[in-house]
Write a protein that holds these residues in place. Structure first.
Motif, PDB file in Angstrom:
ATOM      1  N   ASN A  13     -11.364  -2.299  20.138  1.00 50.64           N
ATOM      2  CA  ASN A  13     -12.568  -1.697  20.694  1.00 50.64           C
ATOM      3  C   ASN A  13     -12.481  -0.553  21.809  1.00 50.64           C
ATOM      4  OD1 ASN A  13     -11.502  -3.578  22.775  1.00 50.64           O
ATOM      5  ND2 ASN A  13     -13.545  -4.078  23.396  1.00 50.64           N
ATOM      6  N   GLN A  37     -14.624   1.849  23.463  1.00 52.68           N
ATOM      7  CA  GLN A  37     -15.543   1.689  24.261  1.00 52.68           C
ATOM      8  C   GLN A  37     -15.338   1.206  25.970  1.00 52.68           C
ATOM      9  OE1 GLN A  37     -15.629   0.203  21.022  1.00 52.68           O
ATOM     10  NE2 GLN A  37     -16.966   1.953  20.508  1.00 52.68           N
ATOM     11  N   THR A  38     -13.790   0.924  25.915  1.00 48.04           N
ATOM     12  CA  THR A  38     -13.418   0.475  27.223  1.00 48.04           C
ATOM     13  C   THR A  38     -12.724   1.783  28.047  1.00 48.04           C
ATOM     14  OG1 THR A  38     -11.272  -0.341  26.251  1.00 48.04           O
ATOM     15  CG2 THR A  38     -12.908  -1.878  26.319  1.00 48.04           C
TER      16      THR A  38
END
Length: 446
Positions: A256, A259-260
């Motif tokens: 992910n 998104q971070t």
């Protein structure tokens, strides 16, 4: 008696403590990166437990040259590689264990990621450092402190003797509660071969570190920042390093990752509150399962470097632009940190005034202290001329300057500004006094 005490007397006052040449060099680097890459990358983990099969480490396009280029584009001056994290998996062909790249299918077990990274980093003109975790969750000898000390130092010997000069050695004690290490012996071994390396450690390892942890991983120095700290009556020059990952709460790559990823605004805010508060920024980078930084990360690092230059590049410094009008303080506004302005010898105050031929508007000031003789400034103000017959207007008042201090205040338009050193423990010397008009955008705006 006097001869027997030579070299053993500790400084009794903060002002007596001065940095080593190696510490000064390290502080001038200001910004580095640390690369986490290993079995955790392939298992979607932050903390490995030492049981991962080495065969999971099998990237298809390892590219340390890309890592180094991306770090340099952001403005970093050195790169630290995590050669072994807490899981114990070694990224070089160590002779001390088979839990390493030798049992990985990558490059047929013949790879040496430490060597590849070191060569890539030096090719880009950056300096190189190594993280070798003391905690090892795989090695059976860890249960026997004496046997493990020999093991750790044998791995250390391979790294400190085989990969050129190291700018920094990360001595992270995470996860080691209850285990006793012979840190004194570790440091003797390290100094035998790498006498100039700066050792990172938290304050608990006060006697062995040259630089200290800030205490958290959000990228911010809080309150006034002094280089000399006191631990149980011992005074040491211990500049602070601020470590934080490029991705929120993630040191290793995870699926992910897009998104971070921290924004340019967040990264600028981190820089302003780490480097801009006299510390060192250590930004965490995480290659993916291919062995490359994701393109989004590369782009973000480039954007970050460009944003820093757009805000604080020398061509944006208003004081430097009017150097010809300020010959008395030229050495503080010439954009050259190797020169410095000095208050009169023996004085405990001083003033740098910059005059402009026409009104200028600014909202940030950057000051740098010459630290070779210690951190002297203990109180200062930045003041603007408010017009004939009116007093000087205080824009900001604070204590520590140190390696660098970035101050922000309400925009002011004036023809005269000064750095007023109200008190100093020794003769104040200023390497740089710079002024910037960042504008109305919030700190860190893209």
């Amino acid at each position: 008696m006097a001869a027997s005490l030579a070299g053993t007397v500790s400084a009794q006052n903060f002002v007596d403590v001065k940095p080593s040449p190696q510490q000064l060099h390290w502080q001038d680097l200001e910004f580095g990166v640390i690369v986490h890459f290993g079995t955790n990358t392939f298992l979607d983990r932050e903390w490995g437990d030492g049981t991962a099969d080495p065969k999971v480490f099998n990237p298809d396009h390892v590219d340390p040259d890309q890592w180094a280029r991306a770090a340099k584009s952001a403005g970093a001056h050195y790169l630290v590689l995590v050669a072994k994290h807490h899981d114990g998996f070694a990224l070089w062909p160590t002779e001390q264990t088979d839990y390493s790249l030798k049992r990985s299918p990558w490059m047929g077990g013949k790879g040496d990621l430490v060597r590849m990274t070191e060569e890539a980093v030096r090719k880009e003109g950056l300096e190189f450092g190594i993280y070798l975790s003391p905690w090892d969750r795989h090695e059976p000898r860890y249960k026997d402190p004496a046997a493990y000390d020999k093991y750790y130092m044998a791995e250390m010997d391979e790294l400190v003797q085989g990969y050129g000069p190291l700018v920094e050695w990360w001595l992270d004690g995470a996860g080691s509660g209850g285990h006793v290490y012979d840190f004194k012996k570790y440091m003797e071994e390290l100094r035998t071969y790498q006498s100039n390396t700066m050792v990172f450690a938290d304050v608990g390892l006060f006697d062995y570190g040259d630089i200290r942890w800030v205490g958290q991983e959000d990228g911010h120095i809080r309150w006034e920042n002094w280089n000399v700290i006191d631990r149980h009556g011992q005074l040491r020059w211990r500049p602070v390093e601020v470590d934080t990952p490029l991705h929120k709460l993630q040191w290793f790559w995870h699926p992910n990752s897009d998104q971070t990823l921290k924004s340019v605004a967040e990264l600028l805010d981190i820089w302003e509150n780490s480097v801009g508060r006299g510390g060192q920024l250590m930004l965490g980078l995480a290659p993916n399962r291919h062995g490359q930084l994701p393109q989004a990360d590369v782009t973000r690092l480039q954007e970050f470097g460009a944003a820093l230059q757009a805000r604080y590049g020398l061509d944006k410094d208003l004081a430097h632009q009017y150097l010809a009008n300020n010959s008395a303080v030229a050495s503080a506004i010439d954009g050259n940190p190797d020169t410095f302005w000095s208050a009169p010898d023996g004085s405990h105050s001083g003033m740098i005034e910059v005059d402009f031929p026409q009104p200028v508007t600014f909202d940030h000031a950057l000051s740098m202290e010459w630290l070779n003789e210690g951190q002297c400034v203990e109180s200062y103000a930045i003041e603007a001329w408010d017009g004939a017959g009116k007093p000087w207007k205080t824009l900001i008042r604070a204590q520590a300057i140190g390696h660098m201090k970035l101050d922000r205040f309400t925009p002011v338009t004036t023809t005269r500004v000064r750095l007023n050193i109200l008190a100093s423990t020794c003769t104040a010397r200023i390497r740089e006094f710079q002024l910037f008009n960042v504008g109305d955008q919030p700190a860190g705006a893209p």
